[in-house]
Scaffold this motif. Sequence first.
Motif: not given
Length: 540
Positions: A29-31, A47-57
Motif C-alpha cells: 500500500g503506497m497510496q 508473485k505472492n502479492l494479493q493487494g496492490l494500492f497505488l492510487y492518488k499519486n
Amino acid sequence: MIEFRIGGNQIFGIIPSGIRNLVNLIALGMQSNQLHGTIPDVIGELKNLQGLFLYKNVLQGSIPSGVGNLTKLAKLVMSYNSLQGNIPSSLGNCQNLIGFNASHNKLTGALPQQLLSITTLSVYLDLSNNNLNGSLPLQIGNLKNLVKLIISSNQFSGVIPVTLSTCVSLEYLDISSNSFHGVIPHSLGFLKSIKVLNFSSNNLSGQIPEFLENLSFLEFLNFSHNDLEGEVPTKGVFSSKTKLSLQGNVKLCGGTDELHLPTCPSKGSRKPKITLLKVLIPVAVLCMVLSSCLTIVYARRRRSARKSVDTSPREKQFPTVSYAELSKATSEFASSNMIGQGSFGSVYKGILGEDEMIVAVKVINLKQKGAFKSFMAECKALRNIRHRNLIKIITICSSIDSKGADFKALVFECMKNGSLEDWLHQSNDHLEVCKLTLIQRVNIAIDVASAIEYLHHHCQPPMVHGDLKPSNVLLDHDMVSHVGDFGLAKFLSSHQLDTASKTSSSSIGIKGTVGYVAPGKFFMLYTHILSFSYMNVNLF
C-alpha cells in the motif's frame, strides 16, 4: 515481511526497483502520497502479492505488462494518477482478481477482451475518466458476478451490448458521458438486482422500455441528455421525480405530473355516443379498405404487365462469413439472443463484423428430416429475388462447427419490430408491443399482397411461397412488411402457375402450416389482419 503499507503520507520520489526483493509481500500500500515516475516492471516479480494500492499519486507512464505475472492478485487500485497508454492484455492472467480500479488517468485504446475473461471480477471494475475508446465488447457478459461497472467519461461508442443482461449480479451500472447509440436493449430487464442505472450524455434513441418499471430494486435512473422519445412510464422508479433524471430529451412526453413533460398525442380515446355508429362505421370503412386494396393490387399488376421484365441474371456478391464469426456475433448462439424458432432451425440476433451490423442468423437443424432440402430451397429462392417486401439475405454460411459437425446458416437483415405474429397475438414476452392501428394493418396487407404478386408473376422463374402466415411476415423499423422463410418454396413454369390459379386443384398439393393454405391464397392472411382490425381497433 508480508505487508508494506506507507499510504497517507507525504512521501515523494520514485518507486525503487529494489522493491523486487520483497518477494514475500502479500499487500503493498503506497497510496495517497506524492510518488512520481513510472511503475517499475519488476513489481511483477512479487508473485505472492494479493493487494496492490497505488492510487492518488502522480505516477506516469504505462501500466507495466509485468503486472500480469501477479496471478494471486485480488485487488489492483491505481486510480487518480497520470497513467497513459493501453490497459495491458496480460492482466487477463490475474484470474483471482475481484476488483480493478484505474479511473481518473489518461489511459487510451480499446478495452482488452482478456480483462473481461476474469470471471472472478465481482466487487468492482472502474475505468471511468480516461480516454478509452472502441465498442464495449460482447465478452462483458462473462462478468456474471460483477456488482459495480463504471466506464463513464470515456470515448466508448457503438451499441449497448445485449450480453450485459447476463451480468445478473450488477447493482451499479454507469456508462454515462460516452458516445453509445441505438436503443436501450430489452434484455437489460434481466438485471433484477440493479439499483443505479446511469446512461446520461450519450446518443441513445428510441423509447424508454417499460420493463424498467418492474425492476423492484432500482433506486435511481439517469437518462438525461440523449435522444429518447415517446411516452415516459409512470410506475416503479418513474413514480418519483427524485429518483429520475430525464432532462435534455426533448421528444419525451407523458409521465407523472411532477415531471412537467408535454402531454402525449392522443391515441384515439374519444368514444361514440351512438351504439349504431360503433357498428356501421367500422363495417363501412372495412368495405372501403377492402375495395381499395383490391384496386391497388390490380393496378400494380396491370402496370407491371405493361413493362418489360428484365430477365437477365445480375451478379450479386455475398460476403464470406465463417462459423467462428457467427458464433462470436451471437455470443456462441446464446439462448438469450434467440429471437425465433421454426421447424428446421432457430434464429438468433447478433452483431456482425467491425461495422457492428445487427443481423438475424437462421441456424439450420440438420438433424431434422427435410432440413437440408429446406436450406437448399431457401438459398435458391433468395438468390435472385429482389423486392422491397421480401426479406433481404446478406449471406450464407456452409461450414463445420466447433465440434466438426456440418453447419449451415442464413444471415438476414434483422427486422427491428419482429414478426406480424408477435403484433397480432401478444405473448407475455411482448407485452410492451403496442396494438396495430387500422392504417398499419392495411399497409401490411398491401405489402404482403405486393410481395406475393411479385413471386407469382414477375420473378423468373415464378414461385409459390408455400408457407405464408403471420410468423413469416417480418416488420422493419418503419413497419414495412417483409415476407420471409422460403424453405417450402416451389419454382414453377408460367404455364403451371396459370393452371394452378384457374383450377380447383393442381399438382402442387397443399403445403405449409395448418390454417394457412398456400400457394397464392394470401387473402387468408389479409382477411386475418382485417378481422383483427374490426375486433381490436378503437376507431373513435
